[in-house]
Every structure is written in structure tokens, then in C-alpha cells.
Design a protein around this motif. Structure first.
Motif, mmCIF file in Angstrom:
data_model
loop_
_atom_site.group_PDB
_atom_site.id
_atom_site.type_symbol
_atom_site.label_atom_id
_atom_site.label_comp_id
_atom_site.label_asym_id
_atom_site.label_seq_id
_atom_site.Cartn_x
_atom_site.Cartn_y
_atom_site.Cartn_z
ATOM 1 N N GLU A 95 103.651 23.981 45.460
ATOM 2 C CA GLU A 95 102.854 24.938 46.210
ATOM 3 C C GLU A 95 103.715 25.848 47.071
ATOM 4 N N SER A 96 103.081 26.901 47.517
ATOM 5 C CA SER A 96 103.728 27.829 48.430
ATOM 6 C C SER A 96 102.761 28.105 49.576
ATOM 7 N N PHE A 97 103.349 28.373 50.732
ATOM 8 C CA PHE A 97 102.551 28.733 51.904
ATOM 9 C C PHE A 97 102.979 30.103 52.393
ATOM 10 N N LEU A 98 101.988 30.860 52.841
ATOM 11 C CA LEU A 98 102.261 32.118 53.537
ATOM 12 C C LEU A 98 101.782 31.923 54.979
ATOM 13 N N HIS A 99 102.754 31.852 55.874
ATOM 14 C CA HIS A 99 102.441 31.630 57.287
ATOM 15 C C HIS A 99 102.334 32.984 57.976
ATOM 16 N N ILE A 100 101.264 33.145 58.745
ATOM 17 C CA ILE A 100 101.073 34.390 59.491
ATOM 18 C C ILE A 100 101.099 34.063 60.979
ATOM 19 N N THR A 101 102.083 34.613 61.665
ATOM 20 C CA THR A 101 102.268 34.323 63.081
ATOM 21 C C THR A 101 101.740 35.478 63.920
ATOM 22 N N ALA A 102 100.868 35.147 64.879
ATOM 23 C CA ALA A 102 100.300 36.149 65.787
ATOM 24 C C ALA A 102 99.806 37.380 65.036
ATOM 25 N N PRO A 103 98.842 37.193 64.127
ATOM 26 C CA PRO A 103 98.382 38.324 63.308
ATOM 27 C C PRO A 103 97.719 39.421 64.132
ATOM 28 N N LYS A 104 97.779 40.627 63.561
ATOM 29 C CA LYS A 104 97.137 41.794 64.149
ATOM 30 C C LYS A 104 96.040 42.277 63.193
ATOM 31 N N PRO A 105 95.104 43.078 63.679
ATOM 32 C CA PRO A 105 94.034 43.578 62.796
ATOM 33 C C PRO A 105 94.562 44.268 61.541
ATOM 34 N N GLU A 106 95.699 44.935 61.637
ATOM 35 C CA GLU A 106 96.248 45.625 60.463
ATOM 36 C C GLU A 106 96.771 44.666 59.393
ATOM 37 N N ASP A 107 96.823 43.377 59.693
ATOM 38 C CA ASP A 107 97.182 42.381 58.684
ATOM 39 C C ASP A 107 95.981 42.008 57.809
ATOM 40 N N SER A 108 94.816 42.508 58.146
ATOM 41 C CA SER A 108 93.619 42.234 57.343
ATOM 42 C C SER A 108 93.796 42.820 55.946
ATOM 43 N N ALA A 109 93.648 41.978 54.926
ATOM 44 C CA ALA A 109 93.856 42.369 53.530
ATOM 45 C C ALA A 109 93.590 41.135 52.669
ATOM 46 N N THR A 110 93.687 41.318 51.364
ATOM 47 C CA THR A 110 93.682 40.169 50.452
ATOM 48 C C THR A 110 95.131 39.842 50.097
ATOM 49 N N TYR A 111 95.493 38.584 50.229
ATOM 50 C CA TYR A 111 96.850 38.147 49.925
ATOM 51 C C TYR A 111 96.821 37.390 48.587
ATOM 52 N N LEU A 112 97.635 37.880 47.668
ATOM 53 C CA LEU A 112 97.662 37.354 46.311
ATOM 54 C C LEU A 112 98.948 36.581 46.066
ATOM 55 N N CYS A 113 98.815 35.459 45.406
ATOM 56 C CA CYS A 113 99.953 34.674 44.950
ATOM 57 C C CYS A 113 100.021 34.827 43.433
ATOM 58 N N ALA A 114 101.218 35.001 42.902
ATOM 59 C CA ALA A 114 101.391 35.138 41.457
ATOM 60 C C ALA A 114 102.605 34.333 41.028
ATOM 61 N N VAL A 115 102.476 33.709 39.878
ATOM 62 C CA VAL A 115 103.551 32.884 39.356
ATOM 63 C C VAL A 115 103.987 33.446 38.008
ATOM 64 N N GLN A 116 105.278 33.547 37.821
ATOM 65 C CA GLN A 116 105.785 33.995 36.529
ATOM 66 C C GLN A 116 106.331 32.800 35.765
ATOM 67 N N ALA A 117 105.927 32.695 34.508
ATOM 68 C CA ALA A 117 106.344 31.568 33.683
ATOM 69 C C ALA A 117 106.650 32.074 32.286
ATOM 70 N N GLY A 118 107.253 31.192 31.493
ATOM 71 C CA GLY A 118 107.537 31.562 30.120
ATOM 72 C C GLY A 118 106.254 31.761 29.333
ATOM 73 N N LYS A 120 104.998 35.715 31.317
ATOM 74 C CA LYS A 120 103.651 36.085 31.729
ATOM 75 C C LYS A 120 103.518 35.838 33.223
ATOM 76 N N THR A 121 102.652 36.603 33.852
ATOM 77 C CA THR A 121 102.416 36.462 35.282
ATOM 78 C C THR A 121 100.973 36.053 35.487
ATOM 79 N N ILE A 122 100.787 34.974 36.235
ATOM 80 C CA ILE A 122 99.446 34.430 36.478
ATOM 81 C C ILE A 122 99.135 34.593 37.962
ATOM 82 N N PHE A 123 98.045 35.271 38.251
ATOM 83 C CA PHE A 123 97.626 35.505 39.622
ATOM 84 C C PHE A 123 96.587 34.481 40.057
ATOM 85 N N GLY A 124 96.638 34.138 41.347
ATOM 86 C CA GLY A 124 95.534 33.421 41.956
ATOM 87 C C GLY A 124 94.430 34.392 42.325
#
Lengths: 113, 113
Positions: free
Chosen positions: B70-93, B100-104
Motif C-alpha cells: 500500500e501507499s499513503f498520501l499524508h496531508i499536513t495542515a491542509p488548506k481549502p485549495e487542496d480540495s480535489a480528487t486524489y488518484l493513485c495509479a499503479v503501473q505493471a507489466g 499498463k496503468t491501473i487507477f484507483g
């Protein structure tokens, strides 16, 4: 900063018609990709392209789809006979090499009537 | 089957309230894990690439970490401009020798002032 550009931003097409989506990748990038995102769903890989050949494609990328690099700057996705379920946002991306970050355009919204 | 799962689906934070987003994956032959930010009507914008377990990357209020599953995206002291959709993608054979790239499905982050 260099960017991937896509045209048109919105395409409306009658079912059964052919549509061509266009992309200009970043100039020093060698790998090119198409993805689609149906409204409210995941970004889905369609195809990757390198050295004027498809290097990988997904199950979605059937015989109705084709890609081409007609000149030194453009990269196109053609859908031969569009279906209602082809309605989606289509993203083009490019990268220097496969496992380096892919840079995305802002997409073409394809609406099939 | 290769799979990428992100949690939570949506996260509402107060400005300054730190938190973490999770991306768990099962793929054969991981080539790289990518984090992207996507704003409405835009293409994914690259944030980080991670290649091996134990690796960490940081940029402003964001920090990405990677383990074998797994991977974590840590957000420290977020601001309103950090509002968005955060996508994780994995590249594999891929199935034909390419990649190929697989998105969450993404985590929609809302930061309130």
C-alpha cells in the motif's frame, strides 16, 4: 512548462458515426497513451503507443478503436462506429519512458447521441 | 487480478486538520506507483512517483510513502485549495510485453476554511 494538448474539448456525435480525437504530446516524450473516464467512474487504460506501434492495450480497446501518429506531433484516437456507451471523457497522456510520470491533457468530452 | 483500491472514498477536513489517504494494490510486477491530483473537468496532474518499498517523497503539504502492499498520501495542515480528487495509479507489466496503468477510484478531499 510543456503540456499535453487535446482537441476538441467537447465532441458531440451521432451513434454509429466515426470520431477522431486529437492530442499533441509533450515534444520530447516517446510514449503515448489514451485513457477514458466514464462519468463518476475510474480512469481506465485503453492503449499505449511507442515507436509507431501499440505496445499494450486493454480489453476495452477492441476493433472499433485505432490509434495513429500521423505526423511528428499529433497522436489520434479513432472510434469507427460510436455507441452510446462510448460517451466519456477521453484523456491523452505522454511520458519519456514507461515507468516515468505520465503527463495528461485536459481531455475531450465525447457525447454520443 | 490486478487491482487498486483507495480509501476513504471521500474525506472532509477542517483547514489545518492533517490526515492520510490510503491506496492498497495487488499487481504482478509493480513498475511504479503514482499519485495524481484531479480537479473537476481537468486531467490528472502528476504529484509523486514511488518505485520501491520504504521510499518517501514530499512536496509542500503532501508526503507519499510506499510499502509492499500500500501507499499513503499524508496531508499536513491542509488548506481549502487542496480540495480535489486524489488518484493513485499503479503501473505493471501488461499482457503483450508492454506496460499498463491501473487507477484507483480516487479519494475526494474537501477542506473547509
Amino acid at each position: 512548462e510543456p503540456e499535453v494538448t487535446q482537441t476538441p474539448s467537447h465532441q458531440v456525435t451521432q451513434m454509429g458515426q466515426e470520431v477522431i480525437l486529437r492530442c499533441v504530446p509533450i515534444s520530447n516524450h516517446l510514449y503515448f497513451y489514451w485513457y477514458r473516464q466514464i462519468l463518476g467512474q475510474k480512469v481506465e487504460f485503453l492503449v499505449s503507443f511507442y515507436n509507431n506501434e501499440i505496445s499494450e492495450k486493454s480489453e476495452i480497446f477492441d476493433d472499433q478503436f485505432s490509434v495513429e501518429r500521423p505526423d511528428g506531433s499529433n497522436f489520434t484516437l479513432k472510434i469507427r462506429s460510436t455507441k452510446l456507451e462510448d460517451s466519456a471523457m477521453y484523456f491523452c497522456a505522454s511520458s519519456v519512458v514507461p515507468n516515468q510520470p505520465q503527463h495528461f491533457g485536459d481531455g475531450t468530452r465525447l457525447s454520443i447521441l | 487480478e490486478d487491482q487498486v483500491t483507495q480509501s476513504p472514498e471521500a474525506l472532509r477536513l477542517q483547514e489545518g486538520e492533517s490526515s492520510s489517504l490510503n491506496c492498497s494494490y495487488t499487481v504482478s510486477g509493480l513498475r511504479g506507483l503514482f499519485w495524481y491530483r484531479q480537479d473537476p473537468g481537468k486531467g490528472p496532474e502528476f504529484l509523486f512517483t514511488l518505485y520501491s518499498a520504504g521510499e518517501e517523497k514530499e512536496k509542500e503539504r503532501l508526503k507519499a510513502t510506499l510499502t509492499k502492499k500500500e501507499s499513503f498520501l499524508h496531508i499536513t495542515a491542509p488548506k481549502p485549495e487542496d480540495s480535489a480528487t486524489y488518484l493513485c495509479a499503479v503501473q505493471a507489466g501488461g499482457n503483450t510485453g508492454g506496460f499498463k496503468t491501473i487507477f484507483g477510484a480516487g479519494t475526494r478531499l474537501f477542506v473547509k476554511a
